[in-house]
Design a protein around this motif. Sequence first.
Motif, short mmCIF file in Angstrom:
data_model
loop_
_atom_site.label_atom_id
_atom_site.label_comp_id
_atom_site.label_asym_id
_atom_site.label_seq_id
_atom_site.Cartn_x
_atom_site.Cartn_y
_atom_site.Cartn_z
N ILE A 321 0.92 -1.17 0.24
CA ILE A 321 -0.20 -0.07 0.28
C ILE A 321 0.96 1.33 -0.06
N LEU A 322 0.59 2.04 -1.20
CA LEU A 322 1.59 3.34 -1.13
C LEU A 322 0.99 4.39 -0.09
N ARG A 323 1.88 5.09 0.27
CA ARG A 323 1.60 6.03 1.37
C ARG A 323 0.45 7.00 0.84
N MET A 351 2.86 2.00 3.96
CA MET A 351 3.15 3.37 3.85
C MET A 351 4.65 3.32 2.87
#
Lengths: 374, 444
Positions: A321-323, A351
């Motif tokens: 999961i991207l920031r 993050m």
Amino acid sequence: MEALETLQKCYTSRDEWALNHKRQGGKVIGYTCLSTPEELLYSTGLVPVRITGSPDEEITLANSYLEDIVSPRYRSMLDLYLKGKYDYLDGWFLARQEDAAIRLYYTFKAFSEIRPANLFWLDKLRKKSIRDCAYMTGELTRVRDRLENAFFVRITDSALAAAIDLYNKNRELLRKVDNLRRQDPPLISGKEFFQVTNAGFWMSKKEHNRLMQEYLDQSARRKPRKPTVRIALAGSIQDDLSVIDMIEEAGATVVTDTLLNGSAYFDQDVVLDSNSSPLQALAEHLIYRRPSPVAIPTGDFDQYVIEKVKEANAAGVIFWILRWEDGVGWHYPDQKVMLDKLGIPHLLLDMQELRLAAPERLKTRIETFIETLL
Amino acid sequence: MKQDELKKAPQAEPTEQRRAVKILNSSFLAQKRLKEYILQGHEVAKRNEPILWAGANPAWTELYWALDLYIAYPINYAALLAAKQVMPHYLEIAEREGYFRDLCRYCSKSIVGALLAPDKAKLPWGGLPRPTAVLLGCNTCDTLAKVYESFAKWNNVPCFIIERTFPSEPPQIFPIGADGQEVAEPQKIDQYRVDYYMDQLRDMILFLETHTGKRLEQNKLKQAIAYSNEMWKYVYEIDDLRRSHPCPMSPTDTFANVPVGIMFRGTKWAVEHMRGLRDEVKERVTNGIGVVEREKYRLLWVGYPIWFNPAFTSWFEQEYNAVFVWEMYHPPRNWGMMDPQNPLESLCRMCVDFFTDVSLSGQSFSEAFLPAARAPDNADGAILIKIESCKPVTAALKYCARELDRAGIPYIEINGDFVDPRDWDDNRMKMRIGEFIQTLKPRY
């Protein structure tokens, strides 16, 4: 495997097909969100191509316009645009998929000095009801009119229906490629799956269909891979293969995914029948049949993820999961509980940045997780 | 001013040691009413009467009063958790359950933590009373639908969500005239958007009536709208008075009165309260009484209040004679123009692009402070606070910075949060802002 090489090349050199198309007098429109009705764009006579960010280019210029709490994917897209990478596009199409799309669109509206010449917006709703479909049909009609005015074309129902047929054919072929990785043992790697399927974002679907058909014909003669740890990949859109490489180099195969640029893109066709116009059909598809983490009821997406994991008989799930991507991020706790109940192990890599921070540490975590599944 | 000419900022005391300095009696009354109302929820629950959990941006408050419903606002309770210094505890509970650090914390993760907490008895003011139904009055961002559906799921009650629309031409919520000041024109909203909201509103009323057993009374709604209109008029007057020299009212007083506009508008009490506040502020202006005795700097506070440290802005008043003449939560002049004879459409027109809903583009946010920024001799500088807890509001700051540049007002951007104190260094923040203030041209 000539088709595979062509598709892999297109995946890597994403602008090449479009630039060549431009040199031959064609036009290209870029879109940022996977809730874009590509069929509508295609029926203008322009080729829709997906705008992506890049982990290889440090975000600098975009920092003057987008705060750093906006998804790095969108900040990177804007950054590349400001650096001239997307100068060849004849238009930009944004749709409300995630908040970052709204931020980028309204940034373009507020800062006229960086606004692309032809900028389009689709107010895609998140709720699923007849009312929402009606609103979406109205919104698609307004967008169609704007496209017609901007590009001096007439978008007829028959042209739109033909585009829907073409894209449905594309989805059918994508599902066939998906089957190659899902079978046990898989015939292809997850990396190859993403290369072959995602290459279609950067060329015309006609060409992509031709290449995929050739690829599928050739793949029939391939031998299955060795039995492997079957992994499902969930979370943010993956436009870079680094994480998939890490998973597969650790001895696993990404046999399924729940990403918007993966299975969610092609799982269901646009249903065109005599009861509805092509625009209504597109509206219904966007509202009801395109899985999305921000769609309401939100539990539908959790159910979708779990079903994909079960269907593929995945031994484990990796969430990347991207920031600042809260849309997918807020689903993780519910999906975690559901997976725990099923006894399916999972690993959260939260993050994350577009350019992997501490890749060695990430690699170790992935390897350790996969070892526990052996 | 050169760096070496700067005076060393005075040493700040730890956050917990200082209370917000409220000057106005009305602020204490507002806080008292708020506490009474929250505590009243437990009595309502004991009587088995319906309780609705509702989002606040916008709250369809006039409608709730007309339905005679008790409303609990999770967002408001989140601010309370922060103010009572228990926010980290509940954030950590949520984080242990997989709601990782990155996720927004204001109207979401903190309440998730409070709901998951094993020690609910320790929650301030007895916690939120259990809902009969959950309502998200505007699907503002990527987070809220999931959060409110989770609230409903965990309480095993139904949930209704009003979907937000995002038009291709951003509406001007705060219309600005040729003189750079606000004009009291009705907002221009595409009719198809209003129609879509009307459809949703009808569904929402049916949902509320079905699940609470209450019935909407048109006369009550008309009365609530009339009260609301009257209340806003006093709010505008207070805003105008706020520009006086010396500035008669501080952000701590504004923030203390915020719940009145959100939770109690549409009631006679809110009208009387705002009238009382207006009178109090007016009296101070008449008598030349300001927040500080001699204003050395006049500033704009662009961002949410630091809920875990309500005394933060007061510190600059005391240490630098710096007053804040504007902060969030000021409605545009076209607000409160609802037609009591056409209540539902009026409500829709107000809530389609509600002024505290920053999700639209941030543009409204930057427009909101322009009149205060452009008013002659009103502002010497601005503080922009970037917060992780609420991404839409922080995303707006680039627009704000541009408008400040255009208005020639110096500003400083600080990174922090307004409900999560875990990464907040109070001394450092005060030092930075203090140093910035000293770069501004003093008024004496």
